[in-house]
Design a protein around this motif. Structure first.
Motif, PDB file in Angstrom:
ATOM      1  N   LYS A   1      41.188  66.457  55.097  1.00 56.95           N
ATOM      2  CA  LYS A   1      42.535  66.766  55.549  1.00 56.95           C
ATOM      3  C   LYS A   1      42.619  68.234  55.945  1.00 56.95           C
ATOM      4  CE  LYS A   1      45.788  64.911  53.000  1.00 56.95           C
ATOM      5  NZ  LYS A   1      46.600  64.552  51.802  1.00 56.95           N
ATOM      6  N   PRO A   2      43.438  68.563  56.947  1.00 53.86           N
ATOM      7  CA  PRO A   2      43.575  69.969  57.348  1.00 53.86           C
ATOM      8  C   PRO A   2      44.125  70.823  56.212  1.00 53.86           C
ATOM      9  CG  PRO A   2      45.252  68.604  58.388  1.00 53.86           C
ATOM     10  CD  PRO A   2      44.279  67.662  57.742  1.00 53.86           C
ATOM     11  N   ILE A   3      43.744  72.089  56.221  1.00 52.39           N
ATOM     12  CA  ILE A   3      44.065  72.995  55.114  1.00 52.39           C
ATOM     13  C   ILE A   3      45.451  73.603  55.278  1.00 52.39           C
ATOM     14  CG2 ILE A   3      43.400  75.169  54.011  1.00 52.39           C
ATOM     15  CD1 ILE A   3      40.498  74.510  54.779  1.00 52.39           C
ATOM     16  N   GLY A   4      45.780  74.060  56.500  1.00 52.94           N
ATOM     17  CA  GLY A   4      47.047  74.760  56.728  1.00 52.94           C
ATOM     18  C   GLY A   4      46.863  75.816  57.796  1.00 52.94           C
ATOM     19  N   VAL A   5      47.381  76.997  57.540  1.00 57.86           N
ATOM     20  CA  VAL A   5      47.247  78.109  58.477  1.00 57.86           C
ATOM     21  C   VAL A   5      45.903  78.793  58.252  1.00 57.86           C
ATOM     22  CG1 VAL A   5      48.191  80.309  59.264  1.00 57.86           C
ATOM     23  CG2 VAL A   5      49.734  78.450  58.590  1.00 57.86           C
ATOM     24  N   VAL A   6      45.143  78.965  59.322  1.00 56.15           N
ATOM     25  CA  VAL A   6      43.862  79.661  59.288  1.00 56.15           C
ATOM     26  C   VAL A   6      44.057  81.065  59.856  1.00 56.15           C
ATOM     27  CG1 VAL A   6      41.513  79.718  60.207  1.00 56.15           C
ATOM     28  CG2 VAL A   6      42.522  77.540  59.478  1.00 56.15           C
TER      29      VAL A   6
ATOM     30  N   GLU B   1      28.944  70.206  59.738  1.00 59.94           N
ATOM     31  CA  GLU B   1      29.049  71.007  58.518  1.00 59.94           C
ATOM     32  C   GLU B   1      30.043  72.148  58.697  1.00 59.94           C
ATOM     33  OE1 GLU B   1      25.180  68.879  58.509  1.00 59.94           O
ATOM     34  OE2 GLU B   1      26.265  70.082  59.981  1.00 59.94           O
ATOM     35  N   GLY B   2      30.010  72.791  59.867  1.00 54.72           N
ATOM     36  CA  GLY B   2      30.964  73.856  60.134  1.00 54.72           C
ATOM     37  C   GLY B   2      32.378  73.331  60.283  1.00 54.72           C
ATOM     38  N   LEU B   3      32.532  72.164  60.926  1.00 53.70           N
ATOM     39  CA  LEU B   3      33.859  71.579  61.097  1.00 53.70           C
ATOM     40  C   LEU B   3      34.485  71.243  59.752  1.00 53.70           C
ATOM     41  CD1 LEU B   3      35.663  70.722  63.529  1.00 53.70           C
ATOM     42  CD2 LEU B   3      34.791  68.399  63.181  1.00 53.70           C
ATOM     43  N   SER B   4      33.679  70.750  58.827  1.00 54.05           N
ATOM     44  CA  SER B   4      34.212  70.347  57.522  1.00 54.05           C
ATOM     45  C   SER B   4      34.748  71.528  56.723  1.00 54.05           C
ATOM     46  CB  SER B   4      33.139  69.604  56.723  1.00 54.05           C
ATOM     47  OG  SER B   4      32.085  70.474  56.352  1.00 54.05           O
ATOM     48  N   GLU B   5      34.310  72.755  57.064  1.00 48.87           N
ATOM     49  CA  GLU B   5      34.794  73.934  56.352  1.00 48.87           C
ATOM     50  C   GLU B   5      36.287  74.179  56.597  1.00 48.87           C
ATOM     51  OE1 GLU B   5      32.904  76.828  54.900  1.00 48.87           O
ATOM     52  OE2 GLU B   5      30.962  75.796  54.863  1.00 48.87           O
ATOM     53  N   TYR B   6      36.838  73.527  57.600  1.00 46.28           N
ATOM     54  CA  TYR B   6      38.260  73.686  57.916  1.00 46.28           C
ATOM     55  C   TYR B   6      39.104  72.570  57.305  1.00 46.28           C
ATOM     56  CZ  TYR B   6      36.932  77.356  61.175  1.00 46.28           C
ATOM     57  OH  TYR B   6      36.435  78.512  61.724  1.00 46.28           O
ATOM     58  N   THR B   7      38.541  71.871  56.338  1.00 41.66           N
ATOM     59  CA  THR B   7      39.251  70.753  55.720  1.00 41.66           C
ATOM     60  C   THR B   7      39.184  70.836  54.204  1.00 41.66           C
ATOM     61  OG1 THR B   7      37.289  69.314  55.685  1.00 41.66           O
ATOM     62  CG2 THR B   7      38.652  69.244  57.663  1.00 41.66           C
ATOM     63  N   ASP B   8      40.157  70.193  53.569  1.00 43.03           N
ATOM     64  CA  ASP B   8      40.094  69.913  52.142  1.00 43.03           C
ATOM     65  C   ASP B   8      39.682  68.457  51.957  1.00 43.03           C
ATOM     66  OD1 ASP B   8      40.868  72.388  51.083  1.00 43.03           O
ATOM     67  OD2 ASP B   8      43.005  71.926  51.287  1.00 43.03           O
ATOM     68  N   ILE B   9      38.970  68.183  50.880  1.00 39.73           N
ATOM     69  CA  ILE B   9      38.565  66.821  50.563  1.00 39.73           C
ATOM     70  C   ILE B   9      39.629  66.153  49.691  1.00 39.73           C
ATOM     71  CG2 ILE B   9      36.957  65.445  49.190  1.00 39.73           C
ATOM     72  CD1 ILE B   9      34.708  67.217  50.159  1.00 39.73           C
ATOM     73  N   GLN B  10      39.996  64.938  50.050  1.00 42.70           N
ATOM     74  CA  GLN B  10      40.801  64.113  49.163  1.00 42.70           C
ATOM     75  C   GLN B  10      40.050  62.829  48.911  1.00 42.70           C
ATOM     76  OE1 GLN B  10      44.632  62.385  50.454  1.00 42.70           O
ATOM     77  NE2 GLN B  10      45.462  63.078  48.501  1.00 42.70           N
ATOM     78  N   THR B  11      39.808  62.529  47.636  1.00 43.82           N
ATOM     79  CA  THR B  11      39.121  61.302  47.250  1.00 43.82           C
ATOM     80  C   THR B  11      40.169  60.241  46.911  1.00 43.82           C
ATOM     81  OG1 THR B  11      37.296  62.601  46.339  1.00 43.82           O
ATOM     82  CG2 THR B  11      37.432  60.301  45.692  1.00 43.82           C
ATOM     83  N   LEU B  12      40.050  59.092  47.547  1.00 38.14           N
ATOM     84  CA  LEU B  12      40.993  58.000  47.350  1.00 38.14           C
ATOM     85  C   LEU B  12      40.277  56.874  46.621  1.00 38.14           C
ATOM     86  CD1 LEU B  12      43.851  56.918  48.041  1.00 38.14           C
ATOM     87  CD2 LEU B  12      42.845  55.942  50.120  1.00 38.14           C
TER      88      LEU B  12
END
Length: 466
Positions: free
Chosen positions: A135-140, A453-464
């Motif tokens: 999920k997106p983090i917010g303001v970068v 790998e670089g793209l994922s650095e702009y996200t938070d992980i949510q486990t469902l």
């Protein structure tokens, strides 16, 4: 001479005062950038947070299309932006200069637009289903340097937008104009508040420090020096920001005794002198085996003499980009001249110009070897034992990149894997690409850029868990 404006919430924002942007090519004022204030930063962050509420929910294919528009807009205005970039940064238009940088920016934007981070199913059986969502983090918050201003801005902006984040970017005060214009162009099609730009001179006002501690910014992306990166790291701790830091490097190259000096001379030169040596992942130290040391010195010097440097239009190497960096390079060269053997160069030209300089026979404790010079000079050192060469290459607080040069690819790979660095090259140096993760170890960085790998650095992980 144009007076530029910031872009906040999709609108041009003028300021009471501006600062001059000076060309390193001839010292002329090429434009004026707005002197932003903390209040401007607050407005930009508020706009980005408001835009995040809708941008983060935009369908994936729409965000992909917006990033593809970024690449298209860069192509449409490539010459305009290249001319502006050369005026403020000093690099030539041709060779690996401003037109090359705009081409790289387009390539990165296009490739990043094509990436996606689909949910992963970690378990699906009688005991339940487990899904991993990003999920997106917010303001970068993005702080960019003066050496590759537009390409690095794209490295920060596009993956943030692709993953549903919004951005506040602050370029270097040495090279703010091309970024201001680029963000203005992108705001022709992006929703208001998704991409904002603020500028300041970092002396009267320092918005970079305010960004890394700002409670409305959820992630900082910084490319620059290790000392400044430490400050970003420290000030981000209070709000537990996510971080991507691409910091300094003191990259080593190791030439094995079976290499052909003439064949590798061109690659060695551009591995060290791309962008006039003002590149984090450029080769900063070269270790050459005794058996071919003199031959490599001769071949590298012969090739370097063929490279046109200076203010002429056909030159492919320009000036050092600012006085601060020029003084550092000059200091390191003057010190090295008293201990080593100057093969080429060693004397400053007019203004901010300094021709390619090669200095042999230095020791590992010489400042030109231990410090990141970030300029057009390369120290060349001898070794006789490969284990010793690897140990000397690794004896640095930095660990961005390294290279091994040899006809025996398997042997070179074996040695490259022993280097303590984030990227290692065989028979080339510094050749980054958008599908290959890039980042440093030790004090050269935190996190990676490029690829999935670089793209994922702009996200938070949510486990469902179902």
């Amino acid at each position: 001479m144009r007076r530029f404006s910031m872009i906040i919430d999709g609108q041009t924002v003028d300021t009471d005062t501006h600062f001059d942007v000076v060309s390193p090519r001839d010292g002329s004022v090429v434009g004026q950038a707005p002197q932003g204030t903390p209040e401007h930063l607050d407005r930009a962050v508020a706009a980005a947070n408001a835009a995040f509420k809708t941008w983060s929910k935009t369908p994936d294919d729409e965000r992909r299309a917006a990033c593809e528009q970024v690449a298209a807009k860069l192509a449409e205005h490539a010459e305009e932006l290249a001319q502006l970039l050369t005026a403020e940064q000093g690099k030539p238009l041709n060779g690996m200069g401003s037109r090359f940088e705009l081409g790289g920016a387009q390539a990165w934007a296009g490739h990043t637009a094509s990436l996606s981070l689909d949910p992963k199913v970690l378990q699906d059986d009688n005991e339940g289903r487990v899904e991993l969502h990003r999920k997106p983090i917010g303001v970068v918050g993005s702080i960019t340097p003066w050496n590759w201003p537009l390409m690095i801005a794209i490295w920060h902006i596009v993956p943030a937008l692709r993953t549903g984040n919004t951005v506040v970017i602050k370029p270097s005060p040495y090279t703010p104009l091309s970024t201001l214009r680029m963000v203005e162009l992108f705001n022709e099609f992006l929703p208001r508040g998704v991409l904002n730009v603020v500028t300041c001179d970092d002396v009267t006002v320092n918005l970079g420090a305010a960004m890394s501690s700002h409670p409305g910014i959820r992630k900082m992306v910084f490319t620059g020096s290790t000392p400044t990166g430490r400050k970003v790291f420290a000030s981000a701790a209070e709000t537990m920001k996510r971080l991507t830091l691409e910091l300094g490097g003191n990259d080593a190259g190791i030439v094995l005794p079976d290499a052909d000096p003439t064949e590798i001379a061109e690659g060695l030169f551009w591995g060290a002198f791309i962008n006039n040596g003002q590149t984090c992942a450029a080769m900063k130290r070269l270790y050459v085996h005794d058996d071919i040391y003199d031959a490599v010195c001769e071949a590298l010097t012969d090739y370097a003499r063929t490279v046109k440097a200076g203010p002429d239009e056909e030159a492919v190497l320009g000036p050092i980009a600012n006085k601060m960096q020029f003084d550092k390079v000059a200091r390191l060269i003057e010190g090295a001249k008293t201990k080593g053997r100057v093969l080429l160069g060693g004397e400053p030209g007019e203004g901010m110009y300094y021709g390619p300089t090669l200095i042999a026979d230095l020791d590992d404790d010489d400042p030109l070897v231990t410090e990141e010079q970030f300029g057009p000079v390369l120290p060349i050192l001898r070794y006789s034992d490969i284990d010793d060469a690897v140990a000397r290459a690794n004896d640095s607080e930095n660990g961005l990149g390294g290279s091994v040069w040899s006809k025996d690819i398997e042997k070179a790979k074996e040695i490259a894997l022993r280097l303590e660095c984030g990227s290692a090259w065989i028979n080339k140096h510094g050749a980054i690409q958008p599908n290959a993760p890039f980042g440093g170890v030790k004090q050269s960085g935190f996190g990676v850029e490029f690829g999935d790998e670089g793209l994922s650095e702009y996200t938070d992980i949510q486990t469902l868990l179902v």
